[in-house]
Design an enzyme around this catalytic site. Structure first.
Site, PDB file in Angstrom:
ATOM      1  N   LYS A  13       0.826  -1.211   0.000  1.00  0.00           N
ATOM      2  CA  LYS A  13       0.000   0.000   0.000  1.00  0.00           C
ATOM      3  C   LYS A  13       0.863   1.264   0.000  1.00  0.00           C
ATOM      4  O   LYS A  13       0.619   2.185  -0.769  1.00  0.00           O
ATOM      5  CB  LYS A  13      -0.928   0.033   1.224  1.00  0.00           C
ATOM      6  CG  LYS A  13      -1.860  -1.155   1.350  1.00  0.00           C
ATOM      7  CD  LYS A  13      -2.800  -1.002   2.540  1.00  0.00           C
ATOM      8  CE  LYS A  13      -2.118  -1.014   3.911  1.00  0.00           C
ATOM      9  NZ  LYS A  13      -1.478  -2.288   4.278  1.00  0.00           N
ATOM     10  N   ARG A  87      -9.388   0.990   9.071  1.00  0.00           N
ATOM     11  CA  ARG A  87      -9.024  -0.376   9.417  1.00  0.00           C
ATOM     12  C   ARG A  87     -10.136  -1.079  10.189  1.00  0.00           C
ATOM     13  O   ARG A  87      -9.995  -2.254  10.517  1.00  0.00           O
ATOM     14  CB  ARG A  87      -7.778  -0.347  10.298  1.00  0.00           C
ATOM     15  CG  ARG A  87      -6.485  -0.776   9.591  1.00  0.00           C
ATOM     16  CD  ARG A  87      -5.390  -0.689  10.623  1.00  0.00           C
ATOM     17  NE  ARG A  87      -4.179  -1.359  10.318  1.00  0.00           N
ATOM     18  CZ  ARG A  87      -3.103  -0.772   9.753  1.00  0.00           C
ATOM     19  NH1 ARG A  87      -3.162   0.458   9.342  1.00  0.00           N
ATOM     20  NH2 ARG A  87      -1.993  -1.453   9.602  1.00  0.00           N
ATOM     21  N   ARG A 126      11.656  -6.224   4.385  1.00  0.00           N
ATOM     22  CA  ARG A 126      11.630  -4.771   4.600  1.00  0.00           C
ATOM     23  C   ARG A 126      12.522  -4.400   5.786  1.00  0.00           C
ATOM     24  O   ARG A 126      13.263  -3.427   5.732  1.00  0.00           O
ATOM     25  CB  ARG A 126      10.178  -4.307   4.857  1.00  0.00           C
ATOM     26  CG  ARG A 126      10.064  -2.832   5.201  1.00  0.00           C
ATOM     27  CD  ARG A 126       8.652  -2.307   5.009  1.00  0.00           C
ATOM     28  NE  ARG A 126       7.754  -2.673   6.095  1.00  0.00           N
ATOM     29  CZ  ARG A 126       6.437  -2.431   6.077  1.00  0.00           C
ATOM     30  NH1 ARG A 126       5.881  -1.844   5.033  1.00  0.00           N
ATOM     31  NH2 ARG A 126       5.681  -2.787   7.097  1.00  0.00           N
ATOM     32  N   ARG A 138      11.349  -0.783  11.721  1.00  0.00           N
ATOM     33  CA  ARG A 138      10.087  -0.702  12.470  1.00  0.00           C
ATOM     34  C   ARG A 138      10.035  -1.797  13.521  1.00  0.00           C
ATOM     35  O   ARG A 138      10.291  -2.957  13.226  1.00  0.00           O
ATOM     36  CB  ARG A 138       8.896  -0.855  11.511  1.00  0.00           C
ATOM     37  CG  ARG A 138       8.599   0.401  10.741  1.00  0.00           C
ATOM     38  CD  ARG A 138       7.505   0.194   9.734  1.00  0.00           C
ATOM     39  NE  ARG A 138       6.294  -0.385  10.285  1.00  0.00           N
ATOM     40  CZ  ARG A 138       5.128  -0.423   9.643  1.00  0.00           C
ATOM     41  NH1 ARG A 138       5.043   0.101   8.440  1.00  0.00           N
ATOM     42  NH2 ARG A 138       4.073  -0.972  10.190  1.00  0.00           N
ATOM     43  N   ARG A 149      -0.537  -8.593  13.578  1.00  0.00           N
ATOM     44  CA  ARG A 149      -1.068  -7.605  12.631  1.00  0.00           C
ATOM     45  C   ARG A 149      -1.945  -8.285  11.583  1.00  0.00           C
ATOM     46  O   ARG A 149      -2.979  -7.748  11.177  1.00  0.00           O
ATOM     47  CB  ARG A 149       0.085  -6.860  11.946  1.00  0.00           C
ATOM     48  CG  ARG A 149       0.759  -5.869  12.864  1.00  0.00           C
ATOM     49  CD  ARG A 149       2.166  -5.525  12.413  1.00  0.00           C
ATOM     50  NE  ARG A 149       2.199  -4.729  11.202  1.00  0.00           N
ATOM     51  CZ  ARG A 149       3.295  -4.577  10.450  1.00  0.00           C
ATOM     52  NH1 ARG A 149       4.422  -5.183  10.773  1.00  0.00           N
ATOM     53  NH2 ARG A 149       3.257  -3.825   9.389  1.00  0.00           N
TER      54      ARG A 149
END
Ligand code: AMP
Length: 192
Positions: A13, A87, A126, A138, A149
């Site tokens: 996204k 969300r 990532r 992160r 998540r």
């Protein structure tokens, strides 16, 4: 033109939103980015959300709706890309109300479909790429938080597919395709 990019963590996204910013001058509204900024600013709200985020849970609707409201009221843009928001069904209702109050429309809701097995690899990757580039990794880009998540996505966010489908607004693209191909699929929807 206002659009929502929907999809699980690691679906791409943020990457696709960035393309739209560069090529169409749209403004990306990522609640994840706003929350990460809030936590580094050391505010009370930042402290509250840090722990929830690191574990991979969802921050309260009140907080994220407040963040989005503030942006919509203060930022002037030819179009917004909602990335990671809404969300929950409550957030989706709130967004609809906010846009209506401003006399604006929601023009596209596009889901990036990616198989679960591919997602965890993307997230781990990532984190590795950020570390290699000397960028901050992160805290929620690890396998444990990722599982939480993903569960939150299926439980709280995936009902939005039915919500927008029922309104005749749901569209989807194959998020497993190479980045440029996904970009072209999205462009085709926006320019249709
Ligand atoms: P993201 O950058 O979109 O992956 O978001 C990172 C984390 O921020 C999520 O795992 C949640 O803890 C929190 N978050 C971001 N957007 C929302 C939202 N719309 N509602 C609730 N929590 C959110």
């Amino acid at each position: 033109m206002n659009i929502i990019l929907l999809g699980p963590p690691g679906a791409g996204k943020g990457t696709q939103a960035q393309f739209l910013v560069e090529e169409r001058g749209m403004v990306q509204l990522s609640t994840g980015d706003m929350l990460r900024e809030a936590r580094t600013s050391g505010t009370e709200m930042g402290k509250q959300v840090a722990e929830v985020m690191d574990k991979g849970g969802l921050v309260t609707d009140e907080i994220v709706i407040g963040l989005i409201r503030e942006k919509l009221e203060t930022v002037d843009a030819p179009g917004f890309i909602f990335d990671g928001f809404p969300r929950t069904l409550k957030q989706a209702d709130a967004l609809g109300e906010l846009l209506a109050e401003m006399g604006q429309t929601l023009d596209h809701v596009i889901e990036l479909r990616v198989e679960d097995e591919a997602l965890v690899g993307r997230i781990v990757n990532r984190a590795a790429e950020a570390a290699a580039a000397g960028k901050p990794v992160r805290a929620d880009d690890n396998e444990d938080s990722f599982r939480t998540r993903l569960a939150a996505y299926y439980k709280m966010t995936s009902p939005l597919v039915g919500y927008y489908y029922a309104k005749g607004q749901y569209e989807r693209v194959d998020g497993m395709a190479p980045m440029d191909n996904v970009k072209a699929q999205i462009a085709a929807k926006l320019d249709a």
